[in-house]
Write a protein that holds these residues in place. Structure first.
Motif, PDB file in Angstrom:
ATOM      1  N   ASP A  47      86.103 101.378 -99.631  1.00 22.40           N
ATOM      2  CA  ASP A  47      86.199 102.269 -98.471  1.00 22.40           C
ATOM      3  C   ASP A  47      86.709 101.557 -97.225  1.00 22.40           C
ATOM      4  O   ASP A  47      87.420 102.148 -96.414  1.00 22.40           O
ATOM      5  N   TYR A  48      86.366 100.282 -97.071  1.00 17.30           N
ATOM      6  CA  TYR A  48      86.671  99.585 -95.827  1.00 17.30           C
ATOM      7  C   TYR A  48      88.003  98.839 -95.893  1.00 17.30           C
ATOM      8  O   TYR A  48      88.567  98.499 -94.862  1.00 17.30           O
ATOM      9  N   GLU A  49      88.486  98.557 -97.101  1.00 19.34           N
ATOM     10  CA  GLU A  49      89.826  98.012 -97.317  1.00 19.34           C
ATOM     11  C   GLU A  49      90.179  96.840 -96.392  1.00 19.34           C
ATOM     12  O   GLU A  49      91.170  96.894 -95.656  1.00 19.34           O
ATOM     13  N   PRO A  50      89.415  95.763 -96.420  1.00 17.55           N
ATOM     14  CA  PRO A  50      89.754  94.624 -95.552  1.00 17.55           C
ATOM     15  C   PRO A  50      91.068  93.973 -95.970  1.00 17.55           C
ATOM     16  O   PRO A  50      91.459  94.002 -97.136  1.00 17.55           O
ATOM     17  N   ASP A  51      91.731  93.369 -94.992  1.00 24.45           N
ATOM     18  CA  ASP A  51      92.968  92.633 -95.243  1.00 24.45           C
ATOM     19  C   ASP A  51      92.700  91.136 -95.406  1.00 24.45           C
ATOM     20  O   ASP A  51      93.575  90.401 -95.887  1.00 24.45           O
ATOM     21  N   PHE A  52      91.500  90.700 -95.006  1.00 24.32           N
ATOM     22  CA  PHE A  52      91.185  89.272 -94.924  1.00 24.32           C
ATOM     23  C   PHE A  52      89.663  89.167 -95.004  1.00 24.32           C
ATOM     24  O   PHE A  52      88.953  90.042 -94.506  1.00 24.32           O
ATOM     25  N   ALA A  53      89.149  88.129 -95.643  1.00 23.50           N
ATOM     26  CA  ALA A  53      87.700  87.949 -95.749  1.00 23.50           C
ATOM     27  C   ALA A  53      87.308  86.545 -95.327  1.00 23.50           C
ATOM     28  O   ALA A  53      87.994  85.571 -95.649  1.00 23.50           O
ATOM     29  N   ILE A  54      86.197  86.448 -94.601  1.00 23.16           N
ATOM     30  CA  ILE A  54      85.594  85.164 -94.227  1.00 23.16           C
ATOM     31  C   ILE A  54      84.209  85.135 -94.856  1.00 23.16           C
ATOM     32  O   ILE A  54      83.366  85.993 -94.559  1.00 23.16           O
ATOM     33  N   ILE A  55      83.957  84.156 -95.739  1.00 22.40           N
ATOM     34  CA  ILE A  55      82.771  84.163 -96.581  1.00 22.40           C
ATOM     35  C   ILE A  55      81.990  82.864 -96.426  1.00 22.40           C
ATOM     36  O   ILE A  55      82.565  81.770 -96.451  1.00 22.40           O
ATOM     37  N   ASP A  56      80.684  82.996 -96.289  1.00 16.81           N
ATOM     38  CA  ASP A  56      79.793  81.836 -96.330  1.00 16.81           C
ATOM     39  C   ASP A  56      79.568  81.441 -97.792  1.00 16.81           C
ATOM     40  O   ASP A  56      79.756  82.260 -98.700  1.00 16.81           O
ATOM     41  N   ILE A  57      79.159  80.198 -98.030  1.00 14.59           N
ATOM     42  CA  ILE A  57      78.857  79.759 -99.394  1.00 14.59           C
ATOM     43  C   ILE A  57      77.409  80.053 -99.751  1.00 14.59           C
ATOM     44  O   ILE A  57      77.120  80.723-100.737  1.00 14.59           O
ATOM     45  N   MET A  58      76.489  79.556 -98.934  1.00 17.10           N
ATOM     46  CA  MET A  58      75.078  79.632 -99.274  1.00 17.10           C
ATOM     47  C   MET A  58      74.495  80.961 -98.819  1.00 17.10           C
ATOM     48  O   MET A  58      74.153  81.151 -97.654  1.00 17.10           O
ATOM     49  N   MET A  59      74.405  81.897 -99.768  1.00 14.29           N
ATOM     50  CA  MET A  59      73.802  83.202 -99.507  1.00 14.29           C
ATOM     51  C   MET A  59      72.839  83.523-100.631  1.00 14.29           C
ATOM     52  O   MET A  59      72.989  83.020-101.753  1.00 14.29           O
ATOM     53  N   PRO A  60      71.832  84.357-100.389  1.00 14.23           N
ATOM     54  CA  PRO A  60      70.876  84.673-101.446  1.00 14.23           C
ATOM     55  C   PRO A  60      71.522  85.480-102.566  1.00 14.23           C
ATOM     56  O   PRO A  60      72.472  86.225-102.345  1.00 14.23           O
ATOM     57  N   LEU A  61      71.016  85.283-103.765  1.00 13.32           N
ATOM     58  CA  LEU A  61      71.402  86.043-104.955  1.00 13.32           C
ATOM     59  C   LEU A  61      72.812  85.702-105.420  1.00 13.32           C
ATOM     60  O   LEU A  61      72.987  84.983-106.372  1.00 13.32           O
ATOM     61  N   MET A  62      73.826  86.204-104.749  1.00 13.89           N
ATOM     62  CA  MET A  62      75.216  85.916-105.123  1.00 13.89           C
ATOM     63  C   MET A  62      75.799  84.984-104.078  1.00 13.89           C
ATOM     64  O   MET A  62      75.917  85.347-102.916  1.00 13.89           O
ATOM     65  N   ASP A  63      76.165  83.754-104.475  1.00 15.01           N
ATOM     66  CA  ASP A  63      76.707  82.837-103.481  1.00 15.01           C
ATOM     67  C   ASP A  63      78.178  83.140-103.222  1.00 15.01           C
ATOM     68  O   ASP A  63      78.787  84.016-103.862  1.00 15.01           O
ATOM     69  N   GLY A  64      78.772  82.410-102.292  1.00 12.75           N
ATOM     70  CA  GLY A  64      80.148  82.673-101.911  1.00 12.75           C
ATOM     71  C   GLY A  64      81.144  82.459-103.035  1.00 12.75           C
ATOM     72  O   GLY A  64      82.136  83.191-103.150  1.00 12.75           O
ATOM     73  N   PHE A  65      80.911  81.446-103.877  1.00 14.18           N
ATOM     74  CA  PHE A  65      81.815  81.200-105.002  1.00 14.18           C
ATOM     75  C   PHE A  65      81.840  82.410-105.938  1.00 14.18           C
ATOM     76  O   PHE A  65      82.906  82.864-106.369  1.00 14.18           O
ATOM     77  N   GLN A  66      80.653  82.904-106.268  1.00 16.65           N
ATOM     78  CA  GLN A  66      80.549  84.053-107.180  1.00 16.65           C
ATOM     79  C   GLN A  66      81.166  85.299-106.559  1.00 16.65           C
ATOM     80  O   GLN A  66      81.825  86.093-107.248  1.00 16.65           O
ATOM     81  N   LEU A  67      80.970  85.468-105.256  1.00 12.24           N
ATOM     82  CA  LEU A  67      81.563  86.616-104.573  1.00 12.24           C
ATOM     83  C   LEU A  67      83.086  86.527-104.590  1.00 12.24           C
ATOM     84  O   LEU A  67      83.774  87.522-104.860  1.00 12.24           O
ATOM     85  N   CYS A  68      83.620  85.355-104.314  1.00 13.26           N
ATOM     86  CA  CYS A  68      85.076  85.190-104.315  1.00 13.26           C
ATOM     87  C   CYS A  68      85.650  85.469-105.701  1.00 13.26           C
ATOM     88  O   CYS A  68      86.692  86.130-105.838  1.00 13.26           O
ATOM     89  N   GLU A  69      84.982  84.997-106.739  1.00 18.19           N
ATOM     90  CA  GLU A  69      85.437  85.269-108.108  1.00 18.19           C
ATOM     91  C   GLU A  69      85.424  86.768-108.397  1.00 18.19           C
ATOM     92  O   GLU A  69      86.332  87.296-109.052  1.00 18.19           O
ATOM     93  N   ALA A  70      84.379  87.473-107.904  1.00 17.44           N
ATOM     94  CA  ALA A  70      84.292  88.922-108.105  1.00 17.44           C
ATOM     95  C   ALA A  70      85.422  89.639-107.364  1.00 17.44           C
ATOM     96  O   ALA A  70      86.017  90.597-107.881  1.00 17.44           O
ATOM     97  N   ILE A  71      85.740  89.176-106.167  1.00 18.11           N
ATOM     98  CA  ILE A  71      86.850  89.770-105.411  1.00 18.11           C
ATOM     99  C   ILE A  71      88.161  89.563-106.155  1.00 18.11           C
ATOM    100  O   ILE A  71      89.003  90.475-106.235  1.00 18.11           O
ATOM    101  N   ARG A  72      88.350  88.393-106.723  1.00 21.09           N
ATOM    102  CA  ARG A  72      89.596  88.107-107.448  1.00 21.09           C
ATOM    103  C   ARG A  72      89.727  88.949-108.717  1.00 21.09           C
ATOM    104  O   ARG A  72      90.834  89.119-109.235  1.00 21.09           O
TER     105      ARG A  72
END
Length: 323
Positions: free
Chosen positions: A44-69
């Motif tokens: 819904d929000y359709e970002p053009d660019f993302a800024i992501i932290d690494i250390m986050m609860p549950l899903m870390d930044g690496f896992q989130l980036c892989e999911a985005i890819r």
């Protein structure tokens, strides 16, 4: 005039506030507090660019980036990691997960903005039209939270981000549902690390429900967003992310806070049951159980006031091709 839209993902509210203040002079900024929140906002929000932290609860930044890819619409979106954990291993792992840039905290706002400006000027394609304007997004967020939308004037757009904008599209009016024998089947997501259990439940439930599966909590986060279940059947003892952690994350999210959840677990002392209910489970069924017990519980939850079969982006046949 429209502006590029940046998704900021960090579990620290103060850091998100600072990043929003820094970036909103030039860009539209959307905030997310964890991986589930970020993934649920992509469509819904359709970002053009993302800024992501690494250390986050549950899903870390690496896992989130892989999911985005893995997302067909965002697999080439520019992703910057912004983290205090700037070891060589973390930097290497960031790029391996799909990041385009890495900056280490703390960072001067002006330096961060220069790097974002440079990337957007030289690496991003022309600004694309969005389904929703930032004002519509604020309205949706307010409706999800039950609060009145806070009026706020947008900062004047800069020359960096100027581009023509067409009127934002209205929300879709043709939802994809799955009529079967004159009715629509609710969609269940079964989350369990026991493959035999997943197979058995899928076979037992498929006549009356659309059934999708996830093998652990981390897998479930991605599939909740992709498959849009109407109800969750959730085990507790799982690797990577247990059921309690997933339940807590779901209930913190405005989009999924009312998603019906039935916890099914062999970890079933009264203390376990009370804890699951306190975290937000609607029902608890102890293992071992009979299938007829489970069916009655699902029917009872689906029969309660407020239960709805939500519109879907993917049909069950499309999901089966992906699995």
């Amino acid at each position: 005039m429209s502006r590029y839209r940046i998704l900021v993902v960090d579990d620290d509210e103060e850091i998100r506030r600072v990043l929003k203040l820094t970036l909103s002079t030039r860009y539209e900024v959307v905030e997310a507090c964890d991986g589930l929140d970020a993934l649920s906002k992509l469509e819904d929000y359709e970002p053009d660019f993302a800024i992501i932290d690494i250390m986050m609860p549950l899903m870390d930044g690496f896992q989130l980036c892989e999911a985005i890819r893995r997302h067909k619409s965002f697999k080439v979106m520019q992703v910057m990691f912004l983290s205090a954990h700037g070891s060589k291993d973390n930097i290497k792992k960031s790029y391996a997960s799909g990041a385009n840039l890495f900056m280490q905290k703390p960072v001067e706002p002006e330096r961060l903005l220069r790097n974002v400006d440079f990337t957007i000027q030289h690496e991003l394609p022309p600004l694309r039209n969005k389904k929703y304007s930032i004002e519509q997004i604020r309205q949706m967020e307010a409706e999800k939270s039950g609060a009145a939308p806070a009026p706020a004037a947008e900062p004047a757009p800069s020359r960096l981000a100027a581009a023509p904008q067409r009127p934002a599209a209205a929300p879709p009016t043709n939802p994809m549902l799955a009529p079967v024998h004159g009715r629509v089947k609710p969609r269940l997501l079964v989350v369990d690390d026991d493959e035999e259990m997943l197979t058995m439940l899928a076979m037992a439930l498929r006549d009356d429900y659309e059934v999708t599966v996830a093998v652990d909590g981390l897998d479930a986060i991605q599939r909740i967003v992709e498959y849009e279940p109407d109800m969750l059947l959730l085990d507790i003892m799982m690797p990577r992310m247990n059921g309690y952690q997933l339940l807590q994350s779901i209930r913190r999210n405005a989009t999924y806070k009312n998603l019906p959840i039935v916890v099914i677990s062999a970890k079933s002392t009264q203390r376990d049951i009370d804890y699951a209910i306190r975290l937000g489970a609607n029902e608890f069924l102890a293992k071992p159980y009979r299938i007829d017990q489970l069916l009655k519980m699902i029917e009872a939850v689906a029969g309660r006031p407020g239960f709805q079969i939500q519109p879907k982006r993917l049909s069950i046949r499309e999901i089966e091709k992906l699995q």
